[in-house]
Design a protein around this motif. Structure first.
Motif, short mmCIF file in Angstrom:
data_model
loop_
_atom_site.label_atom_id
_atom_site.label_comp_id
_atom_site.label_asym_id
_atom_site.label_seq_id
_atom_site.Cartn_x
_atom_site.Cartn_y
_atom_site.Cartn_z
N PRO A 116 0.84 -1.21 0.00
CA PRO A 116 0.00 0.00 0.00
C PRO A 116 0.87 1.25 0.00
CG PRO A 116 0.06 -0.97 2.18
CD PRO A 116 0.85 -1.89 1.30
N SER A 117 0.26 2.38 -0.24
CA SER A 117 0.99 3.64 -0.28
C SER A 117 0.94 4.32 1.07
CB SER A 117 0.39 4.58 -1.34
OG SER A 117 0.48 4.01 -2.62
N ALA A 118 2.01 5.06 1.37
CA ALA A 118 2.03 5.82 2.62
C ALA A 118 0.88 6.82 2.61
CB ALA A 118 3.37 6.54 2.76
N GLY A 119 0.16 6.89 3.73
CA GLY A 119 -0.99 7.78 3.83
C GLY A 119 -2.31 7.09 3.59
N ASP A 120 -2.30 5.82 3.11
CA ASP A 120 -3.56 5.10 2.88
C ASP A 120 -4.27 4.81 4.21
OD1 ASP A 120 -3.30 5.10 0.18
OD2 ASP A 120 -2.56 3.05 0.01
N GLU A 121 -5.58 4.79 4.14
CA GLU A 121 -6.40 4.49 5.31
C GLU A 121 -6.50 2.98 5.50
OE1 GLU A 121 -10.55 6.37 6.65
OE2 GLU A 121 -10.76 4.94 5.00
N ILE A 122 -6.29 2.52 6.73
CA ILE A 122 -6.38 1.09 7.06
C ILE A 122 -7.73 0.81 7.73
CG2 ILE A 122 -5.44 -0.77 8.48
CD1 ILE A 122 -2.71 0.50 8.23
N LEU A 123 -8.43 -0.19 7.18
CA LEU A 123 -9.73 -0.59 7.75
C LEU A 123 -9.76 -2.10 7.89
CD1 LEU A 123 -12.16 1.66 5.66
CD2 LEU A 123 -11.39 2.06 8.00
N GLU A 124 -10.34 -2.58 8.98
CA GLU A 124 -10.47 -4.02 9.20
C GLU A 124 -11.81 -4.50 8.65
OE1 GLU A 124 -10.30 -7.37 12.79
OE2 GLU A 124 -10.19 -5.21 13.26
N VAL A 125 -11.78 -5.67 7.98
CA VAL A 125 -13.01 -6.28 7.44
C VAL A 125 -13.16 -7.69 8.02
CG1 VAL A 125 -13.01 -4.92 5.32
CG2 VAL A 125 -11.75 -7.08 5.40
N LYS A 126 -14.33 -8.30 7.77
CA LYS A 126 -14.67 -9.56 8.43
C LYS A 126 -13.90 -10.75 7.88
CE LYS A 126 -19.40 -8.12 9.59
NZ LYS A 126 -20.84 -8.40 9.39
N SER A 127 -13.72 -10.80 6.55
CA SER A 127 -13.15 -12.01 5.96
C SER A 127 -12.28 -11.66 4.76
CB SER A 127 -14.27 -12.96 5.52
OG SER A 127 -15.07 -12.32 4.52
N GLU A 128 -11.56 -12.66 4.26
CA GLU A 128 -10.72 -12.47 3.08
C GLU A 128 -11.58 -12.18 1.85
OE1 GLU A 128 -7.87 -15.53 2.45
OE2 GLU A 128 -7.21 -15.61 4.53
N SER A 129 -12.72 -12.88 1.75
CA SER A 129 -13.60 -12.65 0.60
C SER A 129 -14.12 -11.21 0.60
CB SER A 129 -14.77 -13.63 0.62
OG SER A 129 -15.53 -13.48 1.82
N ARG A 130 -14.43 -10.70 1.79
CA ARG A 130 -14.88 -9.30 1.89
C ARG A 130 -13.74 -8.36 1.50
NH1 ARG A 130 -17.57 -5.04 0.97
NH2 ARG A 130 -17.70 -3.50 2.63
N ALA A 131 -12.51 -8.67 1.90
CA ALA A 131 -11.36 -7.84 1.54
C ALA A 131 -11.18 -7.81 0.02
CB ALA A 131 -10.10 -8.37 2.22
N ARG A 132 -11.29 -8.97 -0.62
CA ARG A 132 -11.16 -9.02 -2.09
C ARG A 132 -12.28 -8.22 -2.75
NH1 ARG A 132 -10.18 -14.58 -0.82
NH2 ARG A 132 -7.96 -15.11 -1.04
N GLU A 133 -13.47 -8.30 -2.19
CA GLU A 133 -14.61 -7.56 -2.72
C GLU A 133 -14.35 -6.05 -2.66
OE1 GLU A 133 -19.29 -8.32 -2.15
OE2 GLU A 133 -18.30 -7.52 -0.37
N VAL A 134 -13.79 -5.59 -1.54
CA VAL A 134 -13.48 -4.17 -1.39
C VAL A 134 -12.42 -3.74 -2.40
CG1 VAL A 134 -12.48 -2.44 0.17
CG2 VAL A 134 -14.14 -4.10 1.04
N ILE A 135 -11.38 -4.55 -2.54
CA ILE A 135 -10.29 -4.22 -3.47
C ILE A 135 -10.81 -4.20 -4.90
CG2 ILE A 135 -8.03 -4.89 -4.32
CD1 ILE A 135 -8.18 -3.81 -1.40
#
Length: 746
Positions: free
Chosen positions: A444-463
């Protein structure tokens, strides 16, 4: 007679009637012509019979009766034939209506759209590209400028479809189905009852070499400055400092160098308090003002640390007065900014500075929600050979634990390992705590916002959603560029038509020939000369923030009129073979900042003639870059005087039929050397430059005339006449390297 059929449009009936009448008219004209020919023939026969009437009365009467009866029979026959033909034609015209309708429908329908390229049109028509070019030959389109990816105007698309005998169908650009927003966002503000006190996040800011890192060293009892190249902090570091009172403060050590102004701004966005360090012997500097502006933009309070108060020339009061001009009013002057006189060298008043910071934090009542999904900010990111992508982050909400699923920018991670500023593994990270995170799939780039999600599938969906949004934005920008290019093309086409509209075809062809001649491909020698005025560079850095800072400096380049600066490639990590290939292709230079190049890579670069320049301090890298730019500039020629002589007398000598002007001179300074260059000065202005044709002392030719000696000389320009009092200057030309006018600001 009009025949109409139910369900058939009226215009088809009109067309049928018109076609039928035309055919009948042709047939009637043909039959009348045939009848007139037969009548003329019968008249000729009657004239011959009149001559034989007396001898052949009985037979002639019968024959004449038959002949006189023939026209009436012919009319009857013609009338019957025409009636029969009308009937046949009518029946025939009735039948093709369906076939005509079907033939109209059988035309190939081509789906086209605005901005279609030549290749796309040819593909839609199932023809080759050359066919499209041929269809546009006799139009106003400049065929020579058309390429396969050239966009066609609406009028030319219609023209090509028309010449192909096809039917066009305008189609709007297909729009994807509107996708549901699947992005991850911060949670709503927490219930105040759930908030707990947290440590303040403090950012140290100020001008370069004003003692920021040394100040932190004393607070955390480490020697970070000794580990930094040149004593300058190269990228953001985050440290948790425990004070003797038990209080904890998270410090962001931002670089004070001008190159990292963007990184300082990022540090101010996540901080609670800014400690502004100003040297008591130096005062307010450019980067001091920038730091004040960053703190003001982030709306965070300032604590003033006046450093180097142990020096004899230190003047803290002068610093406070200078800061008044920037609306930084200390408590001594009736303001609310605490000012602490410190010395990072001796450690004087460091605890007072820490206590002032803690007191301000208590007034701010800093609290956070330690429960729920994690929220934070990437402070720095880099790639480690053994651990992959690594980030330094500040946790702002929630508690981070091993196994958590995080998203930041267009990357996600399953946390495999966390460590503190000393490299020690930690099991959890709470609000205001700086922590290193390992487990990212991409950097990731410096300054990016970090957010926690429930699962890996949800993370892929966000990306996936974020990449989709980025692609949509890019498509909008591309479409905007295409529309602008189309507008420019139409305007250029209109101007070209106006330019050539009044010219004959021969004149128009000649002007186009001249224009093509001016745009001819560069010859190899010309190409080398032009390329020498372009510097292609590849930038590799240790961390994302360092590369960003270098690119920010390059963005300030404003000397393209001297030499163009082109960025070919940039990235994070050590220099690899791909970078060398890029540099070889573009004849560029590779600059590495805090990275390595293996022996294999260096040997490969040497074979390919590629320069690799490694630096540990950023301003050294920029100085090197300035040197490379300067080396590509043509040298200037400077004149260095060798000797000066004054004209005492003028006379002429005869050489054949020519009279050559000669000056009698005395050397006043230096010496005159015949092989050097000369100039004739009159009233302080040079009226001639060139070489001598003769230099004599008395009657002898001589190559050098020294000070106080007299001589006679003549120039290689016979039209120049000498005057008493003129000066003859002997000089030599030397090439002097030119330095680029680019000033990066330090």
């Amino acid at each position: 007679m009009v025949y109409a059929t139910a369900g058939v449009p009226r215009f088809f009936c009109c067309r049928v009637r018109r076609n039928m009448n035309q055919k009948l008219l042709k047939l009637e004209n043909l039959l009348r012509f045939h009848m007139i020919s037969r009548q003329l023939h019968s008249l000729d026969q009657r004239r011959m019979l009149a001559q034989w009437r007396h001898g052949f009365l009985s037979p002639s009467a019968v024959w004449a009766a038959q002949l006189y009866a023939w026209p009436w029979q012919t009319d009857v026959f013609l009338g019957a034939a025409l009636s029969q033909y009308r009937l046949l034609v009518t029946e025939k015209e009735k039948r093709p209506w369906k076939s005509q309708l079907s033939s109209t429908k059988s035309k190939k329908e081509v789906e086209v759209w605005i901005g279609m390229t030549v290749e796309e049109l040819a593909r839609a028509m199932e023809r080759d590209i050359d066919w499209v070019y041929e269809a546009l030959l006799n139009t106003a389109v400049d065929i020579d400028s058309l390429e396969a990816d050239s966009h066609l105007d609406e009028v030319w698309i219609k023209e090509v479809i028309k010449k192909a005998g096809m039917k066009l169908k305008w189609s709007k650009l297909k729009q994807d189905k509107v996708r549901e927003n699947r992005d991850a966002v911060r949670r709503p503000q927490a219930d105040p009852a759930l908030l707990t006190p947290r440590s303040p996040v403090v950012t140290i800011m100020g001008h370069v070499d004003h003692g920021k890192t040394s100040l932190l060293d004393k607070l955390r009892k480490t020697q970070v400055a000794a580990m930094e190249a040149g004593g300058i902090t190269q990228h953001i570091g985050a440290f948790l400092v425990s004070l003797p009172s038990g209080e904890k403060i998270t410090f962001l050590d931002t670089p004070g160098h001008a190159a990292f102004s963007a990184m300082r701004a990022r540090g101010a966005q996540v901080t609670d308090i800014v400690v502004l360090v100003v040297a008591a012997d130096d005062g307010v500097m450019k980067q001091t003002v920038e730091s004040i502006q960053h703190a003001r933009d982030a709306q965070v309070p300032i604590v003033l640390a006046i450093n180097k108060c142990d020096k004899a020339e230190a003047d803290p009061e002068k610093v406070k007065k200078e800061l008044l001009a920037y609306d930084v009013v200390c408590e001594d002057y009736g303001g609310d900014v605490q000012a602490v006189h410190v010395s990072a060298l001796t450690g004087e008043n460091l605890m007072a500075l820490a206590e002032a910071t803690i007191a301000l934090a208590e007034m701010l009542e800093l609290k956070a929600d330690p429960s729920g999904p994690v929220e934070g900010t990437v402070i720095e990111s880099f790639t480690d050979k053994g651990r992959g992508p690594v980030t330094t982050a500040i946790i702002q909400r929630g508690t981070l634990r091993k196994g958590s699923i995080l998203v930041a920018g267009k990357s996600w991670a399953k946390v495999r390992l966390m460590f503190d500023e000393n490299g020690k593994t930690v099991s959890e990270a709470y609000p205001s705590m700086p922590v290193g995170i390992i487990g990212w799939k991409d950097l990731p780039s410096a300054g990016d916002e970090i957010l926690e999600v429930k699962s890996e599938s949800r993370a892929r969906e966000v990306i996936d959603w974020r990449k989709y949004k980025e692609e949509q934005e890019k498509n909008k920008e591309d479409l905007k560029i295409i529309e602008e290019k189309q507008k420019e093309h139409k305007e250029a086409h209109r101007k070209a038509r106006e330019k050539y509209g009044t010219l004959l075809w021969k004149e128009r062809s000649f002007i186009k020939y001249l224009e093509r001649k001016e745009q001819r491909p560069l010859r190899p020698k010309e190409k080398v000369e032009r390329d020498s005025n372009v510097l292609h560079v590849i930038i590799k850095g240790d961390v994302d923030g360092s590369v960003e800072a270098i690119l920010d400096i390059m963005d300030t380049y404003d000397a393209s009129h001297e030499c163009e600066l082109e960025l070919v490639h940039f990235g994070v990590g050590d220099i690899n073979e791909n970078d060398v290939n890029f540099a070889e292709t573009f004849d560029g230079v590779i600059y590495g900042f805090n990275v390595n190049a293996s022996n294999v890579i260096q040997q490969s670069a040497a074979k390919k003639g590629v320069k690799i320049k490694l630096h540990k301090i950023i301003y050294r890298l920029i100085e090197d870059l300035q040197g490379e730019l300067s080396n590509r500039l043509p040298c200037t020629v400077e004149e260095h005087p060798v000797g000066e002589a004054s004209v005492l007398a003028t006379f002429y000598v005869t050489d054949g039929k020519k009279k050559i002007p000669v000056a009698g001179c005395r050397v006043q300074k230096g010496q005159l050397e015949r092989q050097k260059k000369f100039k004739l000065m009159r009233n302080g202005h040079a009226i001639w430059k060139g070489s001598l044709t003769s230099l004599k002392h008395h009657k002898d030719d001589i190559s050098v005339i020294k000070t106080r000696m007299e001589c006679g000389l003549s120039l290689d320009e016979e039209k120049i006449e000498f005057k008493v009092g003129d000066e003859i200057v002997c000089y030599e030309e030397k090439e002097v390297p030119v330095k680029t006018s680019w000033d990066p600001g330090f």
